[in-house]
Enzyme design. Structure first.
Site, PDB file in Angstrom:
ATOM      1  N   GLU A   1     -53.305   1.180 -10.547  1.00  0.00           N
ATOM      2  CA  GLU A   1     -53.780   0.617  -9.277  1.00  0.00           C
ATOM      3  C   GLU A   1     -55.301   0.665  -9.171  1.00  0.00           C
ATOM      4  OE1 GLU A   1     -51.794   2.292  -5.794  1.00  0.00           O
ATOM      5  OE2 GLU A   1     -53.619   1.923  -4.635  1.00  0.00           O
TER       6      GLU A   1
ATOM      7  N   ASP B   1     -54.375  12.198  -2.037  1.00  0.00           N
ATOM      8  CA  ASP B   1     -53.879  10.824  -2.169  1.00  0.00           C
ATOM      9  C   ASP B   1     -53.407  10.337  -0.793  1.00  0.00           C
ATOM     10  OD1 ASP B   1     -52.520   9.146  -4.853  1.00  0.00           O
ATOM     11  OD2 ASP B   1     -52.040   8.538  -2.812  1.00  0.00           O
ATOM     12  N   ILE B   2     -53.802   9.124  -0.455  1.00  0.00           N
ATOM     13  CA  ILE B   2     -53.490   8.570   0.871  1.00  0.00           C
ATOM     14  C   ILE B   2     -52.011   8.206   0.992  1.00  0.00           C
ATOM     15  CG2 ILE B   2     -53.960   6.118   0.389  1.00  0.00           C
ATOM     16  CD1 ILE B   2     -55.389   7.989   3.359  1.00  0.00           C
TER      17      ILE B   2
ATOM     18  N   HIS C   1     -58.567   8.922 -13.232  1.00  0.00           N
ATOM     19  CA  HIS C   1     -58.254  10.005 -12.288  1.00  0.00           C
ATOM     20  C   HIS C   1     -56.992  10.728 -12.735  1.00  0.00           C
ATOM     21  CE1 HIS C   1     -56.424   6.256 -10.832  1.00  0.00           C
ATOM     22  NE2 HIS C   1     -55.413   7.000 -10.420  1.00  0.00           N
TER      23      HIS C   1
ATOM     24  N   HIS D   1     -53.678  12.731 -11.304  1.00  0.00           N
ATOM     25  CA  HIS D   1     -52.825  13.050 -10.158  1.00  0.00           C
ATOM     26  C   HIS D   1     -52.363  14.501 -10.301  1.00  0.00           C
ATOM     27  CE1 HIS D   1     -51.838   8.842  -8.722  1.00  0.00           C
ATOM     28  NE2 HIS D   1     -52.213   8.562  -9.955  1.00  0.00           N
TER      29      HIS D   1
END
Ligand code: AMP
Length: 134
Positions: free
Chosen positions: A88, A29-30, A93, A95
């Site tokens: 978002e 994750d960015i 997905h 996490h």
């Protein structure tokens, strides 16, 4: 229009890749909650996690399990937490968040701001660990 994650999977947008197989893709994750915060994504673009087919969910979780084991081996943490959010990015997905404290699960807290260099170094270690796993 493809999601940002489909563009990452296609190699059109850069990422700190951790692992890939036929159906799934994992990268850092960015904007991580904690060091090693990873995203595990099905290659088929479906918005909502529970709209994935049963077999897709099973495949994604088997892949996520292997990524989580690699994270646990590389990132100091109590355990790897799992979250499904999707507010978002409309591409299902998972996490995976290496937790040192409950606070690491909070998405709205002040977050660490790793440099791309730091993310790249961490991704390298996790990728090598993933590749060594059975
Ligand atoms: P959510 O859709 O609410 O589960 O959150 C999407 C997550 O994707 C957030 O934690 C973002 O930091 C992360 N994210 C968004 N764009 C990128 C990107 N280009 N590379 C890596 N992570 C991203």
């Amino acid at each position: 229009m493809p999601s940002i994650f489909s563009k990452i999977i296609a190699g059109e947008v850069p990422c700190h890749k951790l692992a890939e197989d036929e159906h799934s893709f994992a990268f850092l994750d960015i904007n991580p909650n904690a060091p090693g915060h990873a995203l595990v994504v099905p290659k088929r673009e479906v918005d909502r996690y529970f709209d994935l087919e049963d077999q897709e969910l099973a495949r994604l979780n088997q892949f996520a399990k292997k990524v989580a084991r690699a994270l646990e081996a590389v990132v100091p943490c109590q355990r790897v937490g799992v979250a499904i959010v999707g507010l978002e990015v409309p591409h299902a997905h998972v996490h995976l968040i290496p937790l040192r404290a409950m606070d690491d699960f909070h998405f709205n807290k002040p977050k660490p701001k790793p440099t791309h260099e730091e993310l790249a170094q961490l991704a390298d270690k996790i990728r090598q660990q993933f590749d060594r796993m059975p």
